[in-house]
Write a protein that holds these residues in place. Sequence first.
Motif, mmCIF file in Angstrom:
data_model
loop_
_atom_site.group_PDB
_atom_site.id
_atom_site.type_symbol
_atom_site.label_atom_id
_atom_site.label_comp_id
_atom_site.label_asym_id
_atom_site.label_seq_id
_atom_site.Cartn_x
_atom_site.Cartn_y
_atom_site.Cartn_z
ATOM 1 N N ARG A 225 0.816 -1.219 0.000
ATOM 2 C CA ARG A 225 0.000 0.000 0.000
ATOM 3 C C ARG A 225 0.850 1.269 0.000
ATOM 4 N NH1 ARG A 225 -5.211 -1.333 1.050
ATOM 5 N NH2 ARG A 225 -5.636 -3.370 1.994
ATOM 6 N N ASP A 226 2.169 1.121 -0.106
ATOM 7 C CA ASP A 226 3.005 2.321 -0.093
ATOM 8 C C ASP A 226 4.084 2.176 -1.151
ATOM 9 O OD1 ASP A 226 4.421 0.302 1.068
ATOM 10 O OD2 ASP A 226 4.615 1.227 3.034
ATOM 11 N N ARG B 164 1.117 -0.608 -5.841
ATOM 12 C CA ARG B 164 2.348 0.060 -5.430
ATOM 13 C C ARG B 164 3.439 -0.979 -5.192
ATOM 14 N NH1 ARG B 164 1.818 5.446 -4.122
ATOM 15 N NH2 ARG B 164 -0.320 6.212 -3.925
ATOM 16 N N GLN C 253 8.033 -0.761 0.148
ATOM 17 C CA GLN C 253 9.201 -0.054 0.681
ATOM 18 C C GLN C 253 10.530 -0.723 0.310
ATOM 19 O OE1 GLN C 253 9.266 2.844 2.237
ATOM 20 N NE2 GLN C 253 7.041 3.060 2.059
#
Length: 426
Positions: free
Chosen positions: A355-356, A402, A405
């Motif tokens: 989600r990032d 997405r 990280q």
Amino acid sequence: MGQKEQYTLYAKQSDFEWMRRRPWACGPTALYTALKLLGRREVTFDQILRLAGTFQAREEARNLLDEVRAEVRRKVRRLAKRSVDAKRRAEVLAELDDEPRGGLGPDDLARAAKRLGVQATSRRLKGRQPASEALRRWGAAGRPAILAVRNGGHWVLAYGTNPRGAWVMDPYVRREGFGWRTRKDLLDYWYDDQDREFFALVLKPVSARARALADRYALPPSDALFERIDNRQAQCEAVELRQSLAEMFDDVPRRGPPAHRLFDSHLNAITRAILAWIEDVDEDWLRDQARLMRDFLRGLRYRVPARFQERFLVDATVTLAVDALIAVGAEVGSADEDELLTYGQDADALFGRKRDGPWARSWFRRRADLIAERVAHWIECATPGEGRRHLRALVGAAGPRRVGQDPFRLLVETTALVTAYCWYSP
């Protein structure tokens, strides 16, 4: 790339059988192995025999000696019928059988090495301590040393020493002849108690071509590396990997962080990605291959500037993935087109619930050419266009996702998947 061209550090098995019938061939075999260690991939066993210069004359002389010995034996047997001393007769016949047959000397081996751009320097050492120190220096400098053992009657090759011993190729120890010998054992084996010395031929590339090939292809004298080279398959894999790394770093500047540290930090991600996308791969074997690559990177002291780091991780992943595909016997182009149409499922497994981080579409747009071109570079039957097609379909099936990280992890996972796609694609 398909099936890799394999070559060995030593003569092929048929040459070993041929050599056992000619005990003098241990010297050419040791030189052959040493030249392979120094990156002379094109050298053949027959070439060394020809370059030694005295090969044909020696062979003819030995054939003549065999004929003379046979005639002498016949005469001895006829005379022995008149003798009552059976013990003496047996001793004479044994002496005829045990007559030394000689081998290629240091001058012969040095002549062949010189014609291939490699200097073979004779070293005579008095005492165990100087001999032990010399072995350490030669090993640290990456200099193969051909040692005269068994009181000068046999040649073996020593390379890659450590405080415990040295890596030795002895043609007569066993079929493959590779293995570590402790320092004490090697010194005992090496010592000539007749001349009271340790004799060796130390090899060093001197011509421009020989130096360039050694810089590009020579195996580094690494303890961790050579402890792995103890059988035919291991040494084939080591030589092939060295060739791949030379190609991988051909245009990479020698600056930046050490390559082995960057690789080690992503080693688990690379192995997990290959295990996820390629079936039937033995995990222990794969991790051992990855550690072998890490040992090579450390021993060769490669460095990776920041702008080459993504390409390096892609290359490393593709190389290990191709090795895994070959190891499991996967045939190129063996899958039906329908079997490959699983982009939606693969995208779900690849992206998960991230989600990032950047959007997948824009992130992959900047890396599609890199992945596609490097996969095509390592798989000869693949094309960059094919890799881009798979990437577009994969990202399209993913939708608005997405990358998370850890983009490097996603990079190696995607690379392993595209490698499998291109390998299996009909």
